[in-house]
Motif scaffolding. Structure first.
Motif, PDB file in Angstrom:
ATOM      1  N   PRO A  31      27.811 -60.418-152.759  1.00 58.06           N
ATOM      2  CA  PRO A  31      26.744 -59.722-153.925  1.00 58.06           C
ATOM      3  C   PRO A  31      25.822 -59.233-152.798  1.00 58.06           C
ATOM      4  N   TYR A  32      25.580 -59.284-151.495  1.00 58.04           N
ATOM      5  CA  TYR A  32      24.350 -58.535-150.989  1.00 58.04           C
ATOM      6  C   TYR A  32      24.697 -57.172-150.348  1.00 58.04           C
ATOM      7  N   GLU A  33      25.773 -56.667-150.551  1.00 54.24           N
ATOM      8  CA  GLU A  33      26.076 -55.279-150.265  1.00 54.24           C
ATOM      9  C   GLU A  33      24.991 -54.310-151.034  1.00 54.24           C
ATOM     10  N   SER A  74      13.176 -48.851-156.042  1.00 60.05           N
ATOM     11  CA  SER A  74      14.355 -49.218-157.236  1.00 60.05           C
ATOM     12  C   SER A  74      14.437 -50.629-157.145  1.00 60.05           C
ATOM     13  N   THR A  75      14.604 -51.351-158.223  1.00 61.53           N
ATOM     14  CA  THR A  75      14.849 -52.951-158.202  1.00 61.53           C
ATOM     15  C   THR A  75      16.434 -52.893-158.888  1.00 61.53           C
ATOM     16  N   SER A  76      17.118 -51.844-158.861  1.00 62.63           N
ATOM     17  CA  SER A  76      18.423 -51.767-159.805  1.00 62.63           C
ATOM     18  C   SER A  76      19.506 -52.500-158.867  1.00 62.63           C
ATOM     19  N   SER A  77      19.444 -52.742-157.827  1.00 65.20           N
ATOM     20  CA  SER A  77      20.473 -53.276-156.787  1.00 65.20           C
ATOM     21  C   SER A  77      20.133 -54.853-156.690  1.00 65.20           C
ATOM     22  N   GLY A  78      19.012 -55.324-157.360  1.00 63.75           N
ATOM     23  CA  GLY A  78      18.853 -56.672-156.988  1.00 63.75           C
ATOM     24  C   GLY A  78      17.821 -56.837-155.901  1.00 63.75           C
ATOM     25  N   THR A  79      17.859 -57.943-155.121  1.00 64.02           N
ATOM     26  CA  THR A  79      16.846 -58.528-153.880  1.00 64.02           C
ATOM     27  C   THR A  79      17.520 -57.937-152.797  1.00 64.02           C
ATOM     28  N   THR A 144       9.291 -60.816-155.476  1.00 62.69           N
ATOM     29  CA  THR A 144      10.327 -60.672-156.369  1.00 62.69           C
ATOM     30  C   THR A 144      11.551 -59.838-155.993  1.00 62.69           C
ATOM     31  N   ARG A 145      10.862 -59.112-154.876  1.00 58.43           N
ATOM     32  CA  ARG A 145      12.141 -57.909-154.414  1.00 58.43           C
ATOM     33  C   ARG A 145      12.883 -58.779-153.417  1.00 58.43           C
ATOM     34  N   ILE A 146      12.397 -59.616-152.642  1.00 59.31           N
ATOM     35  CA  ILE A 146      12.993 -60.228-151.490  1.00 59.31           C
ATOM     36  C   ILE A 146      13.931 -61.610-151.856  1.00 59.31           C
ATOM     37  N   ASP A 147      15.069 -61.753-151.176  1.00 57.92           N
ATOM     38  CA  ASP A 147      15.645 -62.737-150.944  1.00 57.92           C
ATOM     39  C   ASP A 147      15.455 -63.446-149.857  1.00 57.92           C
ATOM     40  N   ALA A 148      14.929 -64.612-150.081  1.00 52.88           N
ATOM     41  CA  ALA A 148      14.134 -65.496-149.208  1.00 52.88           C
ATOM     42  C   ALA A 148      14.992 -66.151-148.078  1.00 52.88           C
TER      43      ALA A 148
END
Length: 288
Positions: A31-33, A74-79, A144-148
């Protein structure tokens, strides 16, 4: 004839469904691509596919000297995964600023920092890189855009030594990239983070033979690690836009922060000597 048309139509529909299913399965597996499938041209380009914004962080923050955050608009791709970048001795974040938009446009949050003082040593710079990551994920306007869980560090010269110090102290980091690093500590068996070290053939300040190369040699042999010695380069080559540094940094960060095996092709088999690469050493295939 009607039956044959129905069969052909059904076959085509199933084929399309199969492709869609394979694509969905691939996305589900990782899911990180972020971004389209890479090409040599896409990772050598001065900008990736993501539009980039930036925001300034005050020097009044605790733990480091402030800096600039570059992030996909853009935030459409997720974090996104995030990387903190430290400058070298006597230098400021401006010396690493070119990396900000170049890496962020490939789908990362990049934080180029100033250190508390320009004379801070590598151990202090390592602490400051970790403080910057904590600020990014806990306090920044883009948190909120970052995957910690997907963080990395980069740095030049003493900031490169700081990169190794940070990786030693926080083994949960996913990637480390020291650029012509300098440190009085020459051995790094404690590092557990996939590490790509850049040296330079013409470096007279942190000569590759007494810094970058022994740093690489003392990383655990079981670790995903690589050493790229730049050809026709100096200690200060990382301070300005450089396609070779960007290309392999993007590939390393994508591979280990995003777990994106689409970028493995640029790292394995090992790159060969060229006009810009004197030598490249590493382990292939990668294990993590």
């Amino acid at each position: 004839m009607f039956s044959r048309i129905k069969v052909l139509t059904l076959t085509a529909a199933l084929a399309v469904a199969g492709v869609a299913g394979a694509t969905s399965a691939s996305s589900a597996e990782n899911p990180y691509e972020r971004g389209p499938a890479p090409t040599n041209s896409s990772i050598e380009a001065s900008r990736g596919t993501f539009a980039v914004s930036q925001t300034t962080v005050s020097s009044l923050v605790t733990g480091f000297g402030g800096g600039t955050i570059y992030y996909p608009t853009s935030t459409s791709s997720g974090t996104f995964g995030a990387i903190a970048v430290a400058p070298g001795f006597t230098a400021y974040q401006s010396s690493m600023a070119w990396l900000g938009p170049r890496l962020a446009s490939q789908g990362f949050v990049i934080f180029t920092i100033d250190t508390n003082t320009t004379s801070d040593q590598p151990a202090s710079r390592g602490d400051q890189l970790l403080a910057a990551l904590d600020y990014l994920t806990q306090q920044s306007s883009v948190r909120t855009r970052i995957d910690a869980s997907r963080l990395g560090v980069m740095g030049h010269s003493m900031g490169g030594g700081g990169t190794l110090e940070a990786a030693k102290d926080r083994t949960s980091l996913k990637a480390a990239i020291p650029l012509t690093p300098w440190d009085t500590d020459k051995t790094w068996p404690e590092v557990r983070t996939p590490t790509l070290i850049f040296g330079a053939d013409g470096d007279t300040i942190a000569p590759a033979g007494t810094h970058a190369e022994p740093f690489y040699n003392t990383l655990p042999s079981s670790l995903d690690r690589a050493y790229l010695r730049l050809n026709g380069a100096t200690h200060f080559t990382p301070n300005s836009s450089n396609t070779t540094i960007a290309k392999y940094s993007i590939s390393w960060l994508k591979r280990f922060i995003d777990n994106d095996t689409r970028y493995e092709q640029f790292l394995c088999p090992l790159p060969t000597a060229s006009l810009t690469i004197e030598q490249y050493r590493g382990n292939c295939p990668h294990t993590s």
